[in-house]
Design a protein around this motif. Structure first.
Motif, PDB file in Angstrom:
ATOM      1  N   GLY A  20      59.515 -23.432 -48.483  1.00 15.26           N
ATOM      2  CA  GLY A  20      59.435 -24.647 -47.706  1.00 15.26           C
ATOM      3  C   GLY A  20      59.511 -24.450 -46.095  1.00 15.26           C
ATOM      4  N   VAL A  21      60.257 -23.083 -45.911  1.00  8.13           N
ATOM      5  CA  VAL A  21      60.413 -22.660 -44.586  1.00  8.13           C
ATOM      6  C   VAL A  21      59.054 -22.049 -43.987  1.00  8.13           C
ATOM      7  CG1 VAL A  21      61.456 -21.262 -42.703  1.00  8.13           C
ATOM      8  CG2 VAL A  21      62.595 -22.706 -44.262  1.00  8.13           C
ATOM      9  N   ILE A  22      58.646 -21.330 -44.905  1.00 11.42           N
ATOM     10  CA  ILE A  22      57.135 -20.523 -44.653  1.00 11.42           C
ATOM     11  C   ILE A  22      56.027 -21.358 -44.599  1.00 11.42           C
ATOM     12  CG2 ILE A  22      55.718 -18.957 -45.748  1.00 11.42           C
ATOM     13  CD1 ILE A  22      58.042 -17.491 -46.927  1.00 11.42           C
ATOM     14  N   ILE A  23      56.005 -22.466 -45.425  1.00 11.02           N
ATOM     15  CA  ILE A  23      55.069 -23.265 -45.348  1.00 11.02           C
ATOM     16  C   ILE A  23      55.017 -24.019 -44.041  1.00 11.02           C
ATOM     17  CG2 ILE A  23      54.014 -25.461 -46.571  1.00 11.02           C
ATOM     18  CD1 ILE A  23      53.362 -23.048 -48.080  1.00 11.02           C
ATOM     19  N   PHE A  24      56.066 -24.231 -43.674  1.00 15.11           N
ATOM     20  CA  PHE A  24      56.362 -25.121 -42.482  1.00 15.11           C
ATOM     21  C   PHE A  24      55.885 -24.478 -41.206  1.00 15.11           C
ATOM     22  CE2 PHE A  24      58.686 -26.495 -38.573  1.00 15.11           C
ATOM     23  CZ  PHE A  24      58.438 -27.707 -38.537  1.00 15.11           C
ATOM     24  N   VAL A  25      56.361 -23.220 -41.289  1.00 15.85           N
ATOM     25  CA  VAL A  25      55.944 -22.176 -40.208  1.00 15.85           C
ATOM     26  C   VAL A  25      54.451 -22.030 -40.113  1.00 15.85           C
ATOM     27  CG1 VAL A  25      56.198 -19.902 -39.304  1.00 15.85           C
ATOM     28  CG2 VAL A  25      58.236 -21.307 -40.017  1.00 15.85           C
ATOM     29  N   LEU A  26      53.700 -21.680 -41.152  1.00 16.61           N
ATOM     30  CA  LEU A  26      52.511 -21.558 -41.043  1.00 16.61           C
ATOM     31  C   LEU A  26      51.587 -22.763 -40.807  1.00 16.61           C
ATOM     32  CD1 LEU A  26      51.906 -19.621 -44.599  1.00 16.61           C
ATOM     33  CD2 LEU A  26      51.794 -18.697 -42.278  1.00 16.61           C
ATOM     34  N   LEU A  27      52.075 -23.987 -41.280  1.00  7.82           N
ATOM     35  CA  LEU A  27      51.225 -25.182 -40.966  1.00  7.82           C
ATOM     36  C   LEU A  27      51.612 -25.421 -39.311  1.00  7.82           C
ATOM     37  CD1 LEU A  27      51.802 -27.328 -43.968  1.00  7.82           C
ATOM     38  CD2 LEU A  27      49.668 -26.168 -43.118  1.00  7.82           C
ATOM     39  N   PHE A  28      52.741 -25.298 -38.945  1.00  2.00           N
ATOM     40  CA  PHE A  28      53.083 -25.256 -37.511  1.00  2.00           C
ATOM     41  C   PHE A  28      52.346 -24.482 -36.618  1.00  2.00           C
ATOM     42  CE2 PHE A  28      55.604 -24.629 -33.667  1.00  2.00           C
ATOM     43  CZ  PHE A  28      55.719 -26.030 -33.124  1.00  2.00           C
ATOM     44  N   LYS A  30      49.416 -23.238 -37.259  1.00  2.00           N
ATOM     45  CA  LYS A  30      48.085 -23.761 -37.517  1.00  2.00           C
ATOM     46  C   LYS A  30      47.758 -25.060 -36.680  1.00  2.00           C
ATOM     47  CE  LYS A  30      44.446 -24.790 -40.683  1.00  2.00           C
ATOM     48  NZ  LYS A  30      43.332 -23.906 -39.825  1.00  2.00           N
ATOM     49  N   LEU A  31      48.909 -25.937 -36.703  1.00  7.52           N
ATOM     50  CA  LEU A  31      48.708 -27.294 -35.783  1.00  7.52           C
ATOM     51  C   LEU A  31      48.522 -26.956 -34.287  1.00  7.52           C
ATOM     52  CD1 LEU A  31      48.959 -30.299 -35.298  1.00  7.52           C
ATOM     53  CD2 LEU A  31      51.452 -29.779 -35.295  1.00  7.52           C
ATOM     54  N   MET A  32      49.452 -25.893 -33.896  1.00  6.79           N
ATOM     55  CA  MET A  32      49.460 -25.666 -32.475  1.00  6.79           C
ATOM     56  C   MET A  32      48.152 -24.930 -31.984  1.00  6.79           C
ATOM     57  SD  MET A  32      52.320 -26.537 -31.282  1.00  6.79           S
ATOM     58  CE  MET A  32      52.118 -25.694 -29.623  1.00  6.79           C
ATOM     59  N   THR A  33      47.636 -24.043 -32.754  1.00  5.90           N
ATOM     60  CA  THR A  33      46.377 -23.542 -32.501  1.00  5.90           C
ATOM     61  C   THR A  33      45.374 -24.601 -32.548  1.00  5.90           C
ATOM     62  OG1 THR A  33      45.869 -22.666 -34.586  1.00  5.90           O
ATOM     63  CG2 THR A  33      46.830 -21.201 -33.178  1.00  5.90           C
ATOM     64  N   SER A  34      45.315 -25.466 -33.599  1.00  2.00           N
ATOM     65  CA  SER A  34      44.245 -26.444 -33.327  1.00  2.00           C
ATOM     66  C   SER A  34      44.132 -27.452 -32.365  1.00  2.00           C
ATOM     67  CB  SER A  34      44.275 -27.223 -34.739  1.00  2.00           C
ATOM     68  OG  SER A  34      44.188 -26.363 -36.020  1.00  2.00           O
ATOM     69  N   PHE A  35      45.666 -27.677 -32.025  1.00  3.03           N
ATOM     70  CA  PHE A  35      45.688 -28.606 -30.988  1.00  3.03           C
ATOM     71  C   PHE A  35      45.230 -28.206 -29.408  1.00  3.03           C
ATOM     72  CE2 PHE A  35      48.437 -31.657 -28.504  1.00  3.03           C
ATOM     73  CZ  PHE A  35      48.084 -32.837 -29.324  1.00  3.03           C
ATOM     74  N   ILE A  36      45.529 -26.726 -29.356  1.00  2.00           N
ATOM     75  CA  ILE A  36      45.000 -26.118 -28.118  1.00  2.00           C
ATOM     76  C   ILE A  36      43.473 -26.136 -28.176  1.00  2.00           C
ATOM     77  CG2 ILE A  36      44.878 -23.837 -27.098  1.00  2.00           C
ATOM     78  CD1 ILE A  36      47.937 -23.280 -27.938  1.00  2.00           C
ATOM     79  N   LYS A  37      42.920 -25.732 -29.191  1.00  2.00           N
ATOM     80  CA  LYS A  37      41.230 -25.691 -29.448  1.00  2.00           C
ATOM     81  C   LYS A  37      40.949 -27.051 -29.054  1.00  2.00           C
ATOM     82  CE  LYS A  37      40.744 -22.134 -32.607  1.00  2.00           C
ATOM     83  NZ  LYS A  37      40.319 -21.721 -34.306  1.00  2.00           N
ATOM     84  N   PHE A  38      41.455 -28.240 -29.681  1.00  2.00           N
ATOM     85  CA  PHE A  38      41.155 -29.541 -29.418  1.00  2.00           C
ATOM     86  C   PHE A  38      40.907 -29.952 -27.769  1.00  2.00           C
ATOM     87  CE2 PHE A  38      42.438 -33.909 -28.687  1.00  2.00           C
ATOM     88  CZ  PHE A  38      41.382 -34.675 -29.019  1.00  2.00           C
ATOM     89  N   CYS A  39      42.139 -29.341 -27.163  1.00  2.00           N
ATOM     90  CA  CYS A  39      42.270 -29.833 -25.809  1.00  2.00           C
ATOM     91  C   CYS A  39      41.328 -29.036 -24.990  1.00  2.00           C
ATOM     92  CB  CYS A  39      43.896 -29.275 -25.293  1.00  2.00           C
ATOM     93  SG  CYS A  39      45.138 -30.187 -26.164  1.00  2.00           S
ATOM     94  N   PHE A  40      41.003 -27.828 -25.351  1.00  2.00           N
ATOM     95  CA  PHE A  40      39.791 -26.968 -24.610  1.00  2.00           C
ATOM     96  C   PHE A  40      38.305 -27.526 -24.930  1.00  2.00           C
ATOM     97  CE2 PHE A  40      43.091 -23.737 -23.912  1.00  2.00           C
ATOM     98  CZ  PHE A  40      43.135 -23.729 -22.744  1.00  2.00           C
ATOM     99  N   ARG A  41      38.276 -27.982 -26.312  1.00  2.00           N
ATOM    100  CA  ARG A  41      36.854 -28.606 -26.363  1.00  2.00           C
ATOM    101  C   ARG A  41      36.597 -29.977 -26.037  1.00  2.00           C
ATOM    102  NH1 ARG A  41      36.694 -26.419 -32.845  1.00  2.00           N
ATOM    103  NH2 ARG A  41      36.620 -24.092 -32.220  1.00  2.00           N
ATOM    104  N   HIS A  42      37.562 -30.728 -25.718  1.00  2.00           N
ATOM    105  CA  HIS A  42      37.332 -32.287 -25.496  1.00  2.00           C
ATOM    106  C   HIS A  42      38.225 -32.535 -24.335  1.00  2.00           C
ATOM    107  CE1 HIS A  42      35.325 -32.529 -29.306  1.00  2.00           C
ATOM    108  NE2 HIS A  42      36.319 -32.227 -30.178  1.00  2.00           N
ATOM    109  N   ILE A  68      56.651 -33.239 -43.892  1.00  2.00           N
ATOM    110  CA  ILE A  68      56.741 -34.164 -45.152  1.00  2.00           C
ATOM    111  C   ILE A  68      55.949 -32.993 -46.086  1.00  2.00           C
ATOM    112  CG2 ILE A  68      55.674 -35.681 -46.632  1.00  2.00           C
ATOM    113  CD1 ILE A  68      56.112 -37.387 -43.940  1.00  2.00           C
ATOM    114  N   VAL A  69      54.971 -32.102 -45.668  1.00  2.00           N
ATOM    115  CA  VAL A  69      54.075 -31.529 -46.696  1.00  2.00           C
ATOM    116  C   VAL A  69      55.142 -30.310 -47.324  1.00  2.00           C
ATOM    117  CG1 VAL A  69      52.098 -29.791 -46.879  1.00  2.00           C
ATOM    118  CG2 VAL A  69      51.878 -32.094 -46.075  1.00  2.00           C
ATOM    119  N   ALA A  70      55.882 -29.724 -46.192  1.00  2.00           N
ATOM    120  CA  ALA A  70      56.833 -28.592 -46.481  1.00  2.00           C
ATOM    121  C   ALA A  70      57.896 -28.997 -47.442  1.00  2.00           C
ATOM    122  CB  ALA A  70      57.133 -28.177 -45.252  1.00  2.00           C
TER     123      ALA A  70
END
Length: 86
Positions: A20-28, A30-42, A68-70
């Motif tokens: 559960g902790v590994i899944i949370f860290v991986l998804l977290f 991924k969320l951070m990188t996607s959020f930063i990409k979103f901020c620079f693209r839009h 919740i997913v983790a």
């Protein structure tokens, strides 16, 4: 105190919590990188959401989804590991 309670759990529980902790860290991350990409693209939408308070709401909503997913994956692993002991 925490280490004493951690020693009381079984190996299967430790493995499930670890999954559960590994899944949370991986998804977290991924969320951070996607959020930063979103901020620079839009940038205009980013500034609009930042000024209106929606940016924090969206981030917290997605972070809660990740938690919740983790928990569901860790719980599923716990059920799977504990069912093999019988």
């Amino acid at each position: 105190m925490f280490t004493l309670s951690l020693m009381a759990v079984t190996t299967n529980t430790k493995i499930a919590v670890g999954i559960g902790v590994i899944i949370f860290v991986l998804l977290f991350f991924k969320l951070m990188t996607s959020f930063i990409k979103f901020c620079f693209r839009h940038p205009i939408l980013f500034l609009f959401l930042l000024l209106c308070g929606g940016l924090g709401f969206i981030f917290n909503f997605l972070l809660a989804g990740i938690a919740i997913v983790a928990v569901l994956i860790g719980g599923g692993a716990l059920v799977m590991f504990n069912s093999w002991d019988q």
